[in-house]
Design an enzyme around this catalytic site. Structure first.
Site, PDB file in Angstrom:
ATOM      1  N   HIS A 134       0.731  -1.335  -0.258  1.00  0.00           N
ATOM      2  CA  HIS A 134       0.195  -0.139   0.044  1.00  0.00           C
ATOM      3  C   HIS A 134       0.674   1.421  -0.018  1.00  0.00           C
ATOM      4  CE1 HIS A 134      -3.444   2.412   1.274  1.00  0.00           C
ATOM      5  NE2 HIS A 134      -2.834   3.324   1.420  1.00  0.00           N
ATOM      6  N   CYS A 135       0.500   1.879  -1.189  1.00  0.00           N
ATOM      7  CA  CYS A 135       1.612   2.891  -1.348  1.00  0.00           C
ATOM      8  C   CYS A 135       1.232   4.732  -1.304  1.00  0.00           C
ATOM      9  CB  CYS A 135       1.617   3.222  -2.651  1.00  0.00           C
ATOM     10  SG  CYS A 135       3.423   4.730  -3.383  1.00  0.00           S
ATOM     11  N   LYS A 136       1.340   5.022   0.607  1.00  0.00           N
ATOM     12  CA  LYS A 136       0.809   6.264   1.385  1.00  0.00           C
ATOM     13  C   LYS A 136       1.165   7.320   0.142  1.00  0.00           C
ATOM     14  CE  LYS A 136       1.569   4.193   5.778  1.00  0.00           C
ATOM     15  NZ  LYS A 136       1.914   4.648   7.206  1.00  0.00           N
TER      16      LYS A 136
END
Length: 294
Positions: A134-136
């Protein structure tokens, strides 16, 4: 560690990276993209002499366009499993009934069958095909549908930063070696007589010491961003060579550290945090110098 580790998950899910709430890192990423683009096209490009200025407009502009398009596509695509995208609804997860969120390739939250590499993301509340991470910075999951676009995003961003740094370095050296060629709007590197010796930012005249200070500041910011993006690009190229996802790599490293004896765990610690802290302190000093000069 499972991406979902809570007793219950809200039924609302994030379709893509544009869905609210935005993560602060996402706003920071767009801010610095605009900052580097504005600093280049409002300041640096005007000091490129002669026909080189045309290339200075076109080449970074094309790379910037590729980077923005890839970022928008990566953020807009829904990386969820096809069955999840079609179903839409979610259920609350009860650990008293199920030990894991996904059991026998069936998600107990999405209530659909999923593929082998799918994982349920707690933040997006959906199963993602070939879950990587999951890329913030993009506020979305990276999986099978958008991984190539994600890789193109970070690579194009790295290329853009390298170009910006090289131009910063060239102008910085030129300022101290051949000041006459650094005139605002200079057309011919062989004839500095047509150059305006006044240094400017957005057309406004600036004191002489401000130019190298701003130049050094932009160069230092470029180096910091290159270090971060370069590390990320090298890491994902390494994962591609090993045939691993980010999630699989993290699980493997965690299991290796847990099984390793306590005396050997300290050797795995890298001093990169101390290096970054020293670098950021230096950046603060540069910012103070800019404020004093202005």
């Amino acid at each position: 560690m499972e991406p979902v580790s809570v007793a219950e998950v809200p039924q609302r899910h994030r379709r893509n990276g544009w869905a609210c709430p935005w993560h602060p890192f996402q706003a920071i990423a767009w801010f610095f993209t605009a900052f580097f683009a504005l600093s280049y096209y409002s300041f640096l490009v005007f000091y490129i002499p002669g026909l080189w200025r045309i290339a200075g407009y076109v080449v970074p502009g094309l790379v910037l366009l590729v980077h923005v398009v890839c970022t928008v596509v990566t953020t807009s695509l829904d990386p969820a499993e096809k069955s999840v995208r079609e179903k839409g609804s979610r259920e609350a997860f009860d650990r008293s009934v199920h030990k894991h969120v996904i059991e026998n390739y069936y998600c107990n939250i999405c209530r659909v069958n999923v593929s082998e590499g799918a994982k349920h993301c707690r933040l997006c509340n959906k199963c993602v095909s070939d879950f990587d991470h999951h890329c913030k910075w993009l506020n979305t999951c990276v999986g099978a549908r958008n991984y190539r676009w994600f890789l193109a995003t970070v690579i194009s961003g790295l290329v853009l930063l390298v170009l910006l740094f090289l131009l910063n370095l060239s102008l910085f050296v030129l300022y101290f070696s051949n000041r006459a060629l650094l005139g605002y709007g200079c057309h011919s590197p062989s004839d500095p007589s047509d150059c305006n010796s006044t240094l400017r930012v957005l057309g406004a005249a600036i004191p002489d010491p401000v130019f190298p200070t701003l130049n050094a500041l932009l160069g230092a910011l470029s180096v910091l961003a290159i270090m971060l993006l370069g590390h990320l690009v090298c890491f994902h190229l390494y994962l591609l060579c090993k045939g691993l996802s980010t999630y699989e790599y993290i699980i493997r490293e965690r299991e290796r550290r847990v099984s390793a004896p306590p005396s050997s765990r300290r050797r795995d610690c890298w001093p990169w945090k101390k290096v970054m802290l020293v670098f950021l302190c230096g950046m603060q000093c540069v910012c103070v110098c800019v404020c004093v000069c202005v």
